[in-house]
Write an enzyme that holds these catalytic residues in place. Structure first.
Site, PDB file in Angstrom:
ATOM      1  N   GLU A 301       0.855  -1.206   0.000  1.00 50.29           N
ATOM      2  CA  GLU A 301       0.000   0.000   0.000  1.00 50.29           C
ATOM      3  C   GLU A 301       0.882   1.244   0.000  1.00 50.29           C
ATOM      4  O   GLU A 301       0.687   2.179   0.771  1.00 50.29           O
ATOM      5  CB  GLU A 301      -0.914   0.002   1.223  1.00 50.29           C
ATOM      6  CG  GLU A 301      -1.727  -1.279   1.381  1.00 50.29           C
ATOM      7  CD  GLU A 301      -2.692  -1.238   2.558  1.00 50.29           C
ATOM      8  OE1 GLU A 301      -2.225  -0.981   3.681  1.00 50.29           O
ATOM      9  OE2 GLU A 301      -3.899  -1.449   2.354  1.00 50.29           O
ATOM     10  N   CYS A 395     -10.488   0.251   7.701  1.00 52.32           N
ATOM     11  CA  CYS A 395      -9.919   1.548   8.098  1.00 52.32           C
ATOM     12  C   CYS A 395     -10.618   2.714   7.399  1.00 52.32           C
ATOM     13  O   CYS A 395     -10.845   3.770   8.002  1.00 52.32           O
ATOM     14  CB  CYS A 395      -8.429   1.594   7.794  1.00 52.32           C
ATOM     15  SG  CYS A 395      -8.004   1.121   6.105  1.00 52.32           S
TER      16      CYS A 395
HETATM   17 ZN    ZN Z   1      -8.124   2.872   4.665  1.00 52.76          ZN
END
Ligand code: ZN
Length: 643
Positions: A301, A395
């Site tokens: 990420e 998240c």
């Molecule tokens: Zn996130």
């Protein structure tokens, strides 16, 4: 009620501008108000339900001795509860509501019951009976504490109550007693604690919290986070004040930078601030998508190398754009540079709004810039699946919620001289004795009318941001007419040219009824990428005002594939107002062509440079990128190859 919003620099902080109290700014209309409404009435209630169903709250109940079972979900499961709490707290500040307060109190009471004697609180680690902090590179214990602290600060600022702040202070006191110089030197793999501790210092005046945040910033980048991935992933390869760019996991990197900016502000550390300016500049030039999206690699990420910005494999996590706004806002307050407000606008209107549906209850984790014909939805985050209600790693959803519920905090700022308006929405803003209201159809139209409703005695400055794309912008000052005098006849100005990429400032003795009218030239424009971005070479993107546009399959002529489309840059781009479509938008039409490939011919990996078949003329239809995938997740692209 003029409650304080997020990021409250102390009186001693080295900042150029200060936020207006969030409760003193109101968004009263336009697309962002609609987003906020759905956030409150749909997303936040749905989020609480999801936190029950995904067992995040169950974990806390077990830790509190009120239920039994094993911990369920990711190790950072508590953090999603904390982010939801923060969103609900900001919402309570926007409009008090007893049932919202009941939910806040119930969860606060649960957290207090789950908290260990010594202040430690992380239900998953507690239930696993793991040794605390033994795997801090991946356990997210400081990360969870950080989100709890941020929730508590919001709760304190909006309710004026201390229950959650008491829990957070016990957590923070435990951290202060455990970590720091001459104590445990370990760092959490995922930053956020830095921002949180500085805000807790601001809220409580307890210097130890600021000192610990500074310690975490000062000791990061010394390759001490071991046992997991490469240190670059954790932003632990280069000391923060020596780094010249951002690298590694993008959300971690921008959260760290935002926390470092808080530390720089509160400690007056100009060297650290200068390093952060360099890093931000590098990110914006080399590592950011046109949508404001951050982090081009699925692997880790992470930020890619300079100009490594693939569109079809873009990651651009919703959380990364949110963290980008948090960092940019702190840089804006510290420096007074309009480019940071431009950045907030780009990330908000494109990289963040894309991450959530108009209804508010479905989310993209990954914000691609190109979904190919023939895509395979091979991952729960694959954008080909469309926006979804929740994720195993959830998240993004509560991060969107807390962003919308604190959005007023990013609109305006003040200094001794007056008021600065950074983002344009219909609304009202109070800054001390100066009160203004704003009327605008932004981002669809470029007229921004600011009316003074109340003003202090003496001269005050009102500064309006002129975005970097707004070539040809003008500003008129229209004083309230004296009785018997035509409006604007005496001391008003005609339209005066104002330079893009800065602030247009008018300083005068204001009277109620005085007006400023900023005209931003909102019309379609074609944007070329830096030629070092290989993925965009030979392509242009269409933008209009702050919005990036995209071609979506559903809008193109029948039988025409997205990847076969070409744009004629010499053609006029026409606008069509569509109040009926996607909440009311401006659709753009451009001249282009379609290349009909012959897929029965041999594969074209040969060396004789055959040209593409001639393109047939076709009209391209573009819609705002952030609204794509509301009519099915079908192929889409932002960067369009040229004819
Ligand atoms: Zn996130």
């Amino acid at each position: 009620m003029a409650y304080a919003g997020p990021v409250r620099p102390t009186d001693n902080a080295a900042v150029v501008w200060r936020p207006v109290p969030a409760g003193a700014a109101r968004i009263t209309g336009g697309p962002l108000a609609a987003r906020q409404r759905n956030n409150r009435t749909a997303a936040i209630p749905a989020g609480l339900k999801q936190l029950h169903e995904a067992k995040n709250i169950h974990n806390l109940e077990v830790a509190a001795g009120r239920a039994s079972g094993e911990p369920i979900g990711p190790i950072f499961a508590d953090s999603d509860v904390h982010k939801w709490l923060e969103a609900a707290a900001w919402e309570y500040g926007r409009e008090a509501d007893e049932s919202l307060l009941d939910d806040l109190l119930a969860l606060t009471e649960l957290l207090a019951a789950a908290q260990a004697e010594d202040g430690y609180l992380d239900s998953v680690v507690q239930l696993r009976h793991d040794e605390r902090y033994s795997e801090l590179h991946m356990s997210h214990e400081h990360y969870c504490a950080g989100h709890l602290i941020q929730a508590a600060v919001a709760y304190s600022r909006t309710t004026g109550r201390t229950e959650l702040l008491d829990v957070a202070r016990r957590v923070a006191d435990h951290l202060v007693a455990t970590f720091g110089p001459d104590r445990n030197p370990a760092l959490d793999g995922h930053p956020v604690i830095e921002m949180a501790l500085v805000e807790l210092y601001r809220e409580t005046g307890e210097r130890a919290y600021l000192d610990l945040a500074k310690h975490f910033v000062d000791t990061r980048g010394r390759a001490t986070i071991t046992g997991g991935r490469e240190v670059a992933y954790y932003s632990d390869r280069v000391p923060v004040r020596e780094a010249t760019t951002v690298e590694g996991h993008s959300v971690r990197a921008v959260y760290l930078a935002a926390g470092a900016a808080d530390v720089a502000a509160e400690t007056g550390d100009a060297e650290l601030l200068a390093a952060l300016e360099t890093q931000y500049d590098s990110m914006a030039r080399q590592k950011q998508y046109i949508t404001g999206g951050l982090g081009s690699r699925w692997d880790g990420e992470a930020f890619g190398d300079p100009y490594e910005l693939p569109n079809d494999r873009a990651y651009a996590e919703t959380c990364a754009a949110i963290g980008g706004v948090q960092w940019a806002w702190r840089m804006l307050l510290a420096t007074g540079k309009a480019s940071y407000a431009d950045q907030i606008e780009r990330m908000l209107y494109n990289g963040i709004l894309s991450g959530v549906s108009l209804a508010g209850t479905e989310y993209f984790y990954v914000n691609t810039l190109h979904l190919r014909d023939g895509f395979t939805p091979d991952h729960d985050r694959n954008p080909g699946r469309g926006r979804v209600g929740w994720f195993a790693c959830a998240c993004c959803p509560p991060n969107v919620m807390r962003t919308f519920s604190s959005l007023e905090g990013y609109l305006a700022s003040t200094d001794a001289d007056g008021l600065q308006l950074h983002q344009y929405v219909p609304g009202r803003i109070e800054a001390g004795e100066l009160e203004v209201s704003v009327e605008t159809e932004y981002p669809w139209q470029g007229t921004i009318a600011v009316t003074v409703d109340a003003a202090p005695a003496g001269e005050t400055a009102i500064s309006l941001r002129v975005p970097e794309w707004a070539d040809g912008a003008t500003l008129r000052t229209i004083p309230q007419a004296e009785p018997g005098e035509a409006q604007g006849s005496s001391t008003g100005s005609g339209p005066e040219a104002v330079a893009p990429g800065g602030y247009a400032t008018v300083r005068r003795s204001w009277r109620p009824g005085d007006r400023l009218v900023l005209e931003l030239p909102i019309k379609p424009r074609l944007t070329r990428a830096d030629s070092r971005v290989d993925a965009d070479r030979g392509c242009l993107a269409i933008e209009r005002g702050p919005l990036v546009y995209a071609l979506e399959q559903v809008d193109q002529p029948d039988g025409v594939k997205i990847d076969d489309l070409r744009l004629d840059p010499t053609g006029e781009i026409t606008e069509e107002v569509r109040p009926d479509l996607l909440g009311g938008i401006v659709v753009l039409h451009a001249r282009g062509g379609v290349v009909r490939h012959d897929d029965s011919a041999p594969p074209r990996h040969d060396h004789d440079h055959q040209p593409d078949p001639a393109a047939e003329p076709v009209e391209l239809t573009a819609v705002p990128y952030h609204l794509w995938a509301h009519r099915g997740a079908e192929p889409m692209r932002v960067w369009i190859p040229l004819l």
